[in-house]
Design a protein around this motif. Structure first.
Motif, PDB file in Angstrom:
ATOM      1  N   LEU A 182      87.719  67.732  19.344  1.00 38.08           N
ATOM      2  CA  LEU A 182      87.770  66.354  18.843  1.00 38.08           C
ATOM      3  C   LEU A 182      89.080  65.687  19.275  1.00 38.08           C
ATOM      4  N   PRO A 183      89.027  64.372  19.561  1.00 41.27           N
ATOM      5  CA  PRO A 183      90.226  63.682  20.051  1.00 41.27           C
ATOM      6  C   PRO A 183      91.417  63.727  19.092  1.00 41.27           C
ATOM      7  N   MET A 184      91.160  63.901  17.786  1.00 43.18           N
ATOM      8  CA  MET A 184      92.257  63.885  16.807  1.00 43.18           C
ATOM      9  C   MET A 184      92.997  65.218  16.683  1.00 43.18           C
ATOM     10  N   VAL A 185      92.506  66.251  17.350  1.00 42.97           N
ATOM     11  CA  VAL A 185      93.103  67.584  17.184  1.00 42.97           C
ATOM     12  C   VAL A 185      94.533  67.605  17.724  1.00 42.97           C
ATOM     13  N   PRO A 186      95.517  68.028  16.891  1.00 42.08           N
ATOM     14  CA  PRO A 186      96.890  68.156  17.401  1.00 42.08           C
ATOM     15  C   PRO A 186      96.947  69.262  18.462  1.00 42.08           C
ATOM     16  N   VAL A 187      97.696  69.006  19.532  1.00 42.78           N
ATOM     17  CA  VAL A 187      97.767  69.972  20.634  1.00 42.78           C
ATOM     18  C   VAL A 187      98.243  71.341  20.127  1.00 42.78           C
ATOM     19  N   ASP A 188      99.193  71.329  19.178  1.00 41.25           N
ATOM     20  CA  ASP A 188      99.694  72.587  18.614  1.00 41.25           C
ATOM     21  C   ASP A 188      98.588  73.423  17.979  1.00 41.25           C
ATOM     22  N   HIS A 189      97.618  72.750  17.391  1.00 45.84           N
ATOM     23  CA  HIS A 189      96.519  73.466  16.750  1.00 45.84           C
ATOM     24  C   HIS A 189      95.612  74.101  17.799  1.00 45.84           C
ATOM     25  N   ALA A 190      95.383  73.376  18.895  1.00 45.41           N
ATOM     26  CA  ALA A 190      94.577  73.943  19.981  1.00 45.41           C
ATOM     27  C   ALA A 190      95.290  75.150  20.586  1.00 45.41           C
ATOM     28  N   LYS A 191      96.603  75.019  20.743  1.00 40.98           N
ATOM     29  CA  LYS A 191      97.397  76.142  21.271  1.00 40.98           C
ATOM     30  C   LYS A 191      97.327  77.331  20.327  1.00 40.98           C
ATOM     31  N   ALA A 192      97.442  77.050  19.028  1.00 48.53           N
ATOM     32  CA  ALA A 192      97.422  78.131  18.036  1.00 48.53           C
ATOM     33  C   ALA A 192      96.080  78.856  18.053  1.00 48.53           C
ATOM     34  N   PHE A 193      95.012  78.115  18.257  1.00 55.21           N
ATOM     35  CA  PHE A 193      93.675  78.731  18.333  1.00 55.21           C
ATOM     36  C   PHE A 193      93.605  79.711  19.505  1.00 55.21           C
ATOM     37  N   VAL A 194      94.025  79.243  20.683  1.00 62.37           N
ATOM     38  CA  VAL A 194      93.967  80.072  21.894  1.00 62.37           C
ATOM     39  C   VAL A 194      94.841  81.318  21.713  1.00 62.37           C
ATOM     40  N   ALA A 195      96.072  81.107  21.228  1.00 54.45           N
ATOM     41  CA  ALA A 195      96.997  82.230  21.054  1.00 54.45           C
ATOM     42  C   ALA A 195      96.460  83.221  20.024  1.00 54.45           C
ATOM     43  N   ALA A 196      95.878  82.695  18.950  1.00 55.40           N
ATOM     44  CA  ALA A 196      95.360  83.587  17.901  1.00 55.40           C
ATOM     45  C   ALA A 196      94.251  84.470  18.458  1.00 55.40           C
ATOM     46  N   VAL A 197      93.353  83.892  19.234  1.00 57.11           N
ATOM     47  CA  VAL A 197      92.277  84.715  19.822  1.00 57.11           C
ATOM     48  C   VAL A 197      92.889  85.774  20.723  1.00 57.11           C
ATOM     49  N   GLN A 198      93.826  85.353  21.568  1.00 49.05           N
ATOM     50  CA  GLN A 198      94.371  86.285  22.556  1.00 49.05           C
ATOM     51  C   GLN A 198      95.149  87.413  21.896  1.00 49.05           C
ATOM     52  N   GLU A 199      95.889  87.098  20.835  1.00 45.60           N
ATOM     53  CA  GLU A 199      96.676  88.138  20.164  1.00 45.60           C
ATOM     54  C   GLU A 199      95.811  89.006  19.261  1.00 45.60           C
ATOM     55  N   ARG A 200      94.974  88.370  18.474  1.00 46.20           N
ATOM     56  CA  ARG A 200      94.281  89.111  17.425  1.00 46.20           C
ATOM     57  C   ARG A 200      93.067  89.890  17.914  1.00 46.20           C
ATOM     58  N   SER A 201      92.580  89.558  19.111  1.00 49.78           N
ATOM     59  CA  SER A 201      91.427  90.327  19.619  1.00 49.78           C
ATOM     60  C   SER A 201      91.881  91.433  20.570  1.00 49.78           C
ATOM     61  N   ALA A 202      93.194  91.551  20.797  1.00 51.15           N
ATOM     62  CA  ALA A 202      93.700  92.545  21.749  1.00 51.15           C
ATOM     63  C   ALA A 202      93.725  93.932  21.128  1.00 51.15           C
ATOM     64  N   ARG A 203      92.634  94.603  21.269  1.00 49.63           N
ATOM     65  CA  ARG A 203      92.531  95.986  20.774  1.00 49.63           C
ATOM     66  C   ARG A 203      91.420  96.640  21.579  1.00 49.63           C
ATOM     67  N   PRO A 204      91.368  97.973  21.615  1.00 47.61           N
ATOM     68  CA  PRO A 204      90.315  98.632  22.386  1.00 47.61           C
ATOM     69  C   PRO A 204      88.943  98.202  21.880  1.00 47.61           C
ATOM     70  N   ARG A 205      88.082  97.739  22.777  1.00 47.35           N
ATOM     71  CA  ARG A 205      86.744  97.303  22.357  1.00 47.35           C
ATOM     72  C   ARG A 205      85.673  98.160  23.004  1.00 47.35           C
ATOM     73  N   GLU A 262      89.474  93.996  27.483  1.00 41.54           N
ATOM     74  CA  GLU A 262      90.636  94.401  26.677  1.00 41.54           C
ATOM     75  C   GLU A 262      90.850  93.479  25.489  1.00 41.54           C
ATOM     76  N   ARG A 263      90.546  92.208  25.670  1.00 41.79           N
ATOM     77  CA  ARG A 263      90.629  91.245  24.566  1.00 41.79           C
ATOM     78  C   ARG A 263      89.616  90.153  24.859  1.00 41.79           C
ATOM     79  N   LEU A 264      89.340  89.308  23.855  1.00 41.92           N
ATOM     80  CA  LEU A 264      88.349  88.263  24.079  1.00 41.92           C
ATOM     81  C   LEU A 264      88.895  87.180  25.001  1.00 41.92           C
ATOM     82  N   PRO A 265      88.122  86.777  26.005  1.00 45.68           N
ATOM     83  CA  PRO A 265      88.498  85.587  26.759  1.00 45.68           C
ATOM     84  C   PRO A 265      88.279  84.359  25.887  1.00 45.68           C
TER      85      PRO A 265
END
Ligand code: CP3
Length: 348
Positions: A325-348, A22-25
């Protein structure tokens, strides 16, 4: 919970098997680590090896990114170098220097210092951590086990640690390739027992990391690295989905086509559409530039869209192209995960 019960969120495992989802893991290589304050907090209590060898702590840091980022898979907290220590090579992690082997294995005679360990006795702490993680996750997401390829493990063992040029390893590979093949075979034997032990303890997929495979040209990768790697993959074949990751290996893709694995995990240096042209119909994992997680969040989201579009020609598991990378802000990692989950959610 018996280890056979499928997880509630089985997107990742279904995607590994090439099923439509349904969406990308999404999960992140090295998702448990120093960029997380919660990880650093645990590390204050224990050095890295103690952390790996204390199942309760290893389980705790394994679960942190699942809770904090909402990823679709957990990866057991351990290290690819642990089986080398079990084989009798002293291993140290020096703060700031990474891993070191004070007595490197550099020629055929040195191989006699290594032995084939009983993995339950020497690496049982990894299996205990795996069982604990399975129990605590209670089927929320699947758990990935992992190891290094014989070539990449040998790279550290021969060099005595990380290296820029891996001169000792490469000198051995040209001077006595048959001798080096003996070492790679020994490492393969232990790896097979170690990875099967992780599967017995509940690992639902296995990723094999070939961080230094890209040091070799295609012909030498085929002759030196591939035979022991193939043996490892044959030794765990048919039990759980398998993933092969290579860093800096765009020139090896032609050879990777033949690997008996379910998923090919690639870095960011080639777009996924180009990778697909070379490897054909394979499930791909990757390939976000880990440094792009340092970019502002709107730029991360733009790049996630681009990655999803590039990967849309077939099975795709979203991930980074190498460890976070150790310098990555946690918010950015969260935004990456959320972006994949939201933006890939379409019939595939
Ligand atoms: O992905 C995960 O969250 C699971 C944990 C994991 C670690 N290492 C924990 C770790 C995994 C999958 C690995 C794999 C690993 N280990 C690889 C292959 C992947 C890659 O990144 O290429 C390699 C080459 C190693 C060997 C290793 N371990 C190195 C070179 C280092 C030093 C790295 C550094 O950035 O300093 C380690 C240490 C290590 N392994 C850390 C972690 C969280 C950092 C330890 C700390 O200081 O807390």
């Amino acid at each position: 919970m018996p280890p056979t019960t499928p997880p509630k969120n089985d997107l990742f495992l279904r995607a590994c098997r090439g099923e439509a989802v349904e969406r990308l893991p999404v999960w992140l290589m090295r998702q448990a680590g120093r960029y997380l304050p919660e990880y650093r907090e645990v590390r204050r209590k224990a050095d890295f090896l103690t952390l790996c060898k204390t199942p309760e702590l290893a389980a705790e840091v394994t679960l942190q990114p699942v809770r904090i980022l909402g990823v679709d898979a957990a990866i057991l907290f351990a290290d690819i170098l642990l089986p080398l220590e079990a084989m009798g090579a002293e291993l140290r992690f020096v703060q700031g220097d990474g891993p070191t082997f004070p007595e490197p294995v550099r020629r055929r005679e040195d191989i006699a210092r290594l032995h084939a360990p009983d993995v339950d006795e020497t690496l049982g702490y990894v299996f205990d951590a795996m069982r604990l993680v399975r129990r605590e996750l209670d089927g929320q997401v699947p758990v990935i086990g992992f190891g290094g390829t014989p070539w990449t493990l040998a790279a550290y063992l021969v060099e005595g640690g990380g290296s820029k040029h891996f001169e000792h390893l490469l000198a051995w590979s040209y001077g006595d390739p048959e001798g080096l093949a003996v070492l790679l075979d020994r490492i393969a034997d232990t790896s097979i027992a170690y990875l099967n032990g992780q599967i017995d303890a509940g690992a639902q997929a296995i990723q094999v990391f070939d961080t230094w495979g890209g040091l070799l040209d295609l012909e030498r990768w085929r002759s030196l690295a591939l035979p022991p790697l193939r043996r490892v993959l044959e030794g765990i074949r048919g039990r759980v989905p398998t993933i092969y990751y290579v860093n800096g290996g765009a020139h090896l893709l032609e050879g990777m086509r033949e690997l008996p694995v379910d998923v090919l995990s690639v870095d960011w240096r080639l777009p996924l559409s180009r990778v697909r042209q070379i490897v054909g119909e394979r499930v791909l994992q990757g390939n976000f530039d880990p440094a792009a997680l340092l970019a502002p969040i709107p730029e991360i989201e733009r790049r996630v869209d681009a990655m999803i579009a590039e990967g849309s020609g077939g099975g795709h598991i979203a991930n980074l192209g190498h460890g976070i990378l150790p310098m990555v802000p946690v918010d950015h990692a969260k935004a990456f995960v959320a972006a994949v989950q939201e933006r890939s959610a379409r019939p595939r």
